[in-house]
Enzyme design. Structure first.
Site, mmCIF file in Angstrom:
data_model
loop_
_atom_site.group_PDB
_atom_site.id
_atom_site.type_symbol
_atom_site.label_atom_id
_atom_site.label_comp_id
_atom_site.label_asym_id
_atom_site.label_seq_id
_atom_site.Cartn_x
_atom_site.Cartn_y
_atom_site.Cartn_z
ATOM 1 C CG ASP A 1 -0.294 0.634 3.505
ATOM 2 O OD1 ASP A 1 0.711 1.328 3.708
ATOM 3 O OD2 ASP A 1 -0.239 -0.598 3.377
ATOM 4 C CE1 TYR B 1 5.130 -3.147 1.363
ATOM 5 C CE2 TYR B 1 3.926 -4.897 2.482
ATOM 6 C CZ TYR B 1 4.168 -3.550 2.277
ATOM 7 O OH TYR B 1 3.454 -2.606 2.974
ATOM 8 C CG HIS C 1 0.912 4.700 7.252
ATOM 9 N ND1 HIS C 1 1.133 5.128 5.958
ATOM 10 C CD2 HIS C 1 0.480 3.411 7.143
ATOM 11 C CE1 HIS C 1 0.858 4.154 5.112
ATOM 12 N NE2 HIS C 1 0.455 3.102 5.806
#
Length: 344
Positions: free
Chosen positions: A153, A263, A321
């Site tokens: 990730d 982010y 994921h």
């Protein structure tokens, strides 16, 4: 003109997805007004995090940051360095720490702002260039000149940049459900990937993402790990005790904001990462991909021959994921096969 179009699309996505997220948060508050802001007091570290079988808790300073890490194995053996993603911390690599400590000095680090690693206060402190430099300085700080770099990730986003800019530091790269930035940039223009990436736009907003993450005693973490589409399909290894470790970690002051700042800097990173060498990566790379990933389009996994010359791709069907926690048996097997010449 391109910047203008990008700016308009960016603002539109933030408004649309942000409004939807705000509406959902309001509905959640209406349904649970008495518990919406409730958070369990967590002053004591969960016992499982103190389990010595996972390794020894240590600290080291690199790039001006005091990093916390857990090391398992004999120092002096080849370094295997693990980089986690969002919303995780070193404990995401518990199965791999137990598996590879015999042949490697296995080190799972809390990335900048996560876990017990220092949390710089400003958004700009989480620019990808700084995150990359963290790892470039961490490897020699641990006493090594190179390593087997294992990432997932967000940790994968950093690892791709490390092998691009500091290939001498990486002997082998093991990547899990994290596309190279060039592959992701192409996919990001597709509607399917935009819809999967809705949360990135929501995370650009102030305050709301932190409220969403902590609401109802960090209920969002349960949804992320334990419900579709992002959640674990094999839930047997993700007990309430394990879930509590993540809630404990992200309940620390400033932890949610620090993680979200990755982010919030991602679109500011975009301009600087656009000008890169077109040379393919020559180091050996294993890409492990859980095929039921809710964050990335499946098609991206098999496009990495465009950026790497020495690449093996392993798909794990019916896997989420969170591949290294979901199917550690297969992940460890594929890693063993990939690295067999490295430890022989």
């Amino acid at each position: 003109m391109k910047k203008l179009i990008f700016g308009l699309v960016y603002c539109g996505m933030v408004i649309v997805f942000g409004s939807c997220a705000a509406l959902r948060a309001m509905c959640e508050f209406v349904k649970h007004p008495l518990t919406f802001f409730h958070q369990k007091k967590r002053d004591v570290q969960p016992e499982i995090l103190q389990d010595p079988s996972y390794g020894t808790h240590k600290y080291v300073t690199a790039n001006g940051i005091k990093f916390h890490y857990v090391a398992n194995g004999t120092e002096g053996k080849p370094l295997m360095l693990f980089l986690h993603g969002y919303p995780e911390f070193w404990f995401s690599w518990r199965y791999q720490l137990l598996e590879f400590c015999r042949d490697y000095y296995a080190v799972a680090v809390d990335l900048r702002g996560y876990g017990d690693t220092e949390r710089p206060p400003n958004q700009k402190d989480y620019h990808l260039d700084k995150l990359t430099q963290d790892i470039a300085e961490l490897i020699p700080a641990l006493g090594y000149s190179s390593c087997v770099l294992v990432a997932h990730d967000w940790g994968g986003g950093i690892a791709w940049k490390v092998i691009d800019s500091h290939p001498e530091l990486v002997d082998h790269l093991v990547m899990m459900n994290s596309p190279h930035h060039k592959i992701f940039a192409k996919a990001f223009s597709k509607w399917g990937q935009l819809m999967k990436s809705w949360y990135i736009f929501v995370f650009q907003l102030p305050y709301l993402p932190e409220i969403m993450m902590s609401a109802r005693d960090y209920k969002m973490l349960e949804r992320v790990f334990l419900s579709k589409p992002m959640g674990l399909i094999n839930k047997e290894g993700f007990s309430k005790e394990v879930m509590e470790t993540f809630k404990y970690t992200f309940s620390k002051p400033g932890a949610c904001t620090a993680a979200l700042n990755y982010y919030r800097m991602v679109f500011k990173t975009r301009a600087r990462t656009a000008h890169r060498s077109n040379d393919k990566i020559e180091k050996p790379i294993l890409l492990i991909w859980g095929d039921d990933d809710g964050a990335f389009l499946l098609e991206m996994a098999d496009q990495h021959n465009l950026v790497a010359t020495n690449l093996i791709v392993k798909h794990i069907p019916k896997c989420s994921h969170w591949v290294q926690q979901d199917r550690p048996d297969l992940v460890n097997q594929y890693m063993r096969e990939f690295l067999q010449d490295d430890v022989s």
